[in-house]
Design a protein around this motif. Structure first.
Motif, short mmCIF file in Angstrom:
data_model
loop_
_atom_site.label_atom_id
_atom_site.label_comp_id
_atom_site.label_asym_id
_atom_site.label_seq_id
_atom_site.Cartn_x
_atom_site.Cartn_y
_atom_site.Cartn_z
N GLY A 84 41.84 32.58 -16.60
CA GLY A 84 41.13 33.67 -17.25
C GLY A 84 41.65 33.95 -18.64
O GLY A 84 41.88 33.03 -19.42
N ARG A 85 41.86 35.21 -18.92
CA ARG A 85 42.32 35.63 -20.24
C ARG A 85 43.23 36.83 -20.07
O ARG A 85 42.97 37.70 -19.22
CB ARG A 85 41.13 36.00 -21.12
CG ARG A 85 41.49 36.22 -22.58
CD ARG A 85 40.30 36.68 -23.40
NE ARG A 85 39.90 38.04 -23.09
CZ ARG A 85 38.87 38.36 -22.31
NH1 ARG A 85 38.13 37.41 -21.77
NH2 ARG A 85 38.57 39.61 -22.06
N VAL A 86 44.27 36.89 -20.88
CA VAL A 86 45.19 38.02 -20.86
C VAL A 86 45.23 38.63 -22.25
O VAL A 86 45.59 37.96 -23.22
CB VAL A 86 46.61 37.60 -20.43
CG1 VAL A 86 47.53 38.82 -20.41
CG2 VAL A 86 46.58 36.93 -19.06
N ASP A 87 44.83 39.87 -22.36
CA ASP A 87 44.91 40.62 -23.61
C ASP A 87 46.15 41.49 -23.58
O ASP A 87 46.41 42.16 -22.58
CB ASP A 87 43.67 41.50 -23.82
CG ASP A 87 42.40 40.68 -23.97
OD1 ASP A 87 42.48 39.54 -24.48
OD2 ASP A 87 41.33 41.17 -23.58
N ILE A 88 46.92 41.48 -24.67
CA ILE A 88 48.15 42.26 -24.72
C ILE A 88 48.27 42.96 -26.07
O ILE A 88 47.86 42.42 -27.10
CB ILE A 88 49.39 41.35 -24.46
CG1 ILE A 88 50.67 42.18 -24.37
CG2 ILE A 88 49.50 40.24 -25.51
CD1 ILE A 88 51.87 41.39 -23.86
N MET A 89 48.76 44.18 -26.04
CA MET A 89 49.05 44.87 -27.29
C MET A 89 50.16 44.12 -28.02
O MET A 89 51.11 43.64 -27.40
CB MET A 89 49.51 46.31 -27.00
CG MET A 89 48.43 47.21 -26.45
SD MET A 89 47.17 47.55 -27.69
CE MET A 89 46.05 48.58 -26.74
N GLU A 90 50.07 44.07 -29.33
CA GLU A 90 51.07 43.33 -30.09
C GLU A 90 52.47 43.93 -29.93
O GLU A 90 53.46 43.21 -30.05
CB GLU A 90 50.68 43.26 -31.57
CG GLU A 90 49.58 42.24 -31.84
CD GLU A 90 49.47 41.88 -33.31
OE1 GLU A 90 49.98 42.65 -34.15
OE2 GLU A 90 48.87 40.84 -33.60
N ASP A 91 52.55 45.23 -29.65
CA ASP A 91 53.86 45.83 -29.42
C ASP A 91 54.31 45.70 -27.96
O ASP A 91 55.35 46.25 -27.58
CB ASP A 91 53.89 47.28 -29.86
CG ASP A 91 52.89 48.16 -29.09
OD1 ASP A 91 52.23 47.65 -28.16
OD2 ASP A 91 52.78 49.35 -29.42
N GLU A 92 53.51 44.99 -27.16
CA GLU A 92 53.85 44.65 -25.76
C GLU A 92 54.01 45.88 -24.88
O GLU A 92 54.81 45.90 -23.95
CB GLU A 92 55.10 43.77 -25.71
CG GLU A 92 54.92 42.45 -26.46
CD GLU A 92 56.13 41.54 -26.39
OE1 GLU A 92 57.21 42.00 -25.96
OE2 GLU A 92 56.00 40.37 -26.77
N THR A 93 53.21 46.91 -25.16
CA THR A 93 53.26 48.12 -24.34
C THR A 93 52.20 48.14 -23.24
O THR A 93 52.28 48.96 -22.33
CB THR A 93 53.06 49.37 -25.22
OG1 THR A 93 51.86 49.21 -25.99
CG2 THR A 93 54.24 49.57 -26.15
N ALA A 94 51.21 47.25 -23.32
CA ALA A 94 50.13 47.25 -22.33
C ALA A 94 49.43 45.90 -22.34
O ALA A 94 49.42 45.20 -23.36
CB ALA A 94 49.12 48.36 -22.63
N MET A 95 48.86 45.53 -21.20
CA MET A 95 48.14 44.26 -21.10
C MET A 95 47.07 44.35 -20.02
O MET A 95 47.09 45.21 -19.15
CB MET A 95 49.11 43.12 -20.79
CG MET A 95 50.14 43.40 -19.72
SD MET A 95 49.55 43.29 -18.02
CE MET A 95 49.29 41.56 -17.89
#
Length: 202
Positions: A63-74
Motif C-alpha cells: 500500500g502506501r504510508v503517509d508520514i508527517m515530516e516531523d515524524e509525529t503522525a502517520m
C-alpha cells in the motif's frame, strides 16, 4: 478542506520502518482493542510492537504510508480492489505467529474485521492511523487523511476504515464516514465500528 497543506507530509519507505513501528506502538499501547488482544500490560509492552509491525510491513509492501515530516503522525493505506480475494488472507495468522503464538486473540482480531470488510467496490482502506501521544488533539490525523479523501472525491473512490472506539468513530463522521451498520463485537471485549465513506459529489 486545506488542513493538510499547512503541514508537510511525505511518503514513507522501508528505511522508515522503525519510526513507523515506534509511532504505532506508542499510539495504540492503551487503545481498547490492543488492551483486549494483550490484556496484561507487561506482556503487551513486550509484544505490541511486533504485532503492529506486521501492519506496517503490509502497508509498506502493498500500500502506501503517509508520514508527517516531523515524524509525529502517520497513516497506513491499502487500495482494495472490487471482488472477493482469490486466496485467503494470511495476515491474521502472521500477526499471531510473529507477536504471540499462544494468543488466539492476536489472530482473531484480523479474522473478525476481515469477515465484515466490504468487497463489492474498489476503495481506499485506512488500515491504521497513528499520532504520537504527545501530539494528539492537534489535528494531525485529519491533516493526514484529508488529502487522500480529496483525491477520493476527485476520482470517485469510496474509503473504508474500522474505528476502534466510539470517540474515534465520531471524529471520522466529521470527515464523511458513516457506520456500516455491522459492528465488530470482540468476545468479552470492546466494539469496533466499520465505517464507509462515499466520495463527495463534484
Amino acid at each position: 478542506m486545506g488542513t493538510g497543506s499547512a503541514r508537510r507530509i511525505r511518503q514513507a519507505g522501508e528505511s522508515d520502518r522503525a519510526t513507523l513501528v515506534r509511532l504505532l506502538d506508542a499510539a495504540f499501547m492503551n487503545d481498547p482493542v490492543s488492551c483486549w488482544v494483550f490484556p496484561e500490560e507487561a506482556h503487551r509492552r513486550k509484544v505490541h510492537s511486533l504485532f503492529l509491525g506486521v501492519f506496517a510491513d503490509v502497508a509498506l509492501a502493498e500500500g502506501r504510508v503517509d508520514i508527517m515530516e516531523d515524524e509525529t503522525a502517520m497513516a497506513l493505506w491499502l487500495q482494495v480492489p472490487a471482488g472477493l480475494p482469490e486466496e485467503e488472507d494470511d495476515t491474521p495468522a502472521l500477526m499471531r505467529r510473529t507477536a504471540d503464538p499462544e494468543n488466539e486473540r492476536a489472530e482473531m482480531i484480523g479474522r473478525l474485521t476481515g469477515a465484515v470488510h466490504p468487497h463489492d467496490r474498489a476503495h481506499e482502506y485506512l488500515l491504521m492511523i497513528a499520532v504520537d501521544p504527545e501530539h494528539q488533539g492537534r489535528g494531525l490525523g485529519r491533516a493526514l487523511i484529508e488529502p487522500v479523501l480529496e483525491r477520493c472525491d476527485r476520482e470517485g473512490i469510496p474509503a473504508y476504515l474500522e474505528a476502534s472506539s466510539e470517540r474515534s468513530s465520531h471524529l471520522y463522521e466529521r470527515l464523511g464516514f458513516a457506520f456500516t451498520g455491522t459492528a465488530v463485537d470482540l468476545p468479552d471485549g470492546p466494539r469496533m465500528w466499520p465505517m464507509w465513506r462515499e466520495p463527495a459529489a463534484g
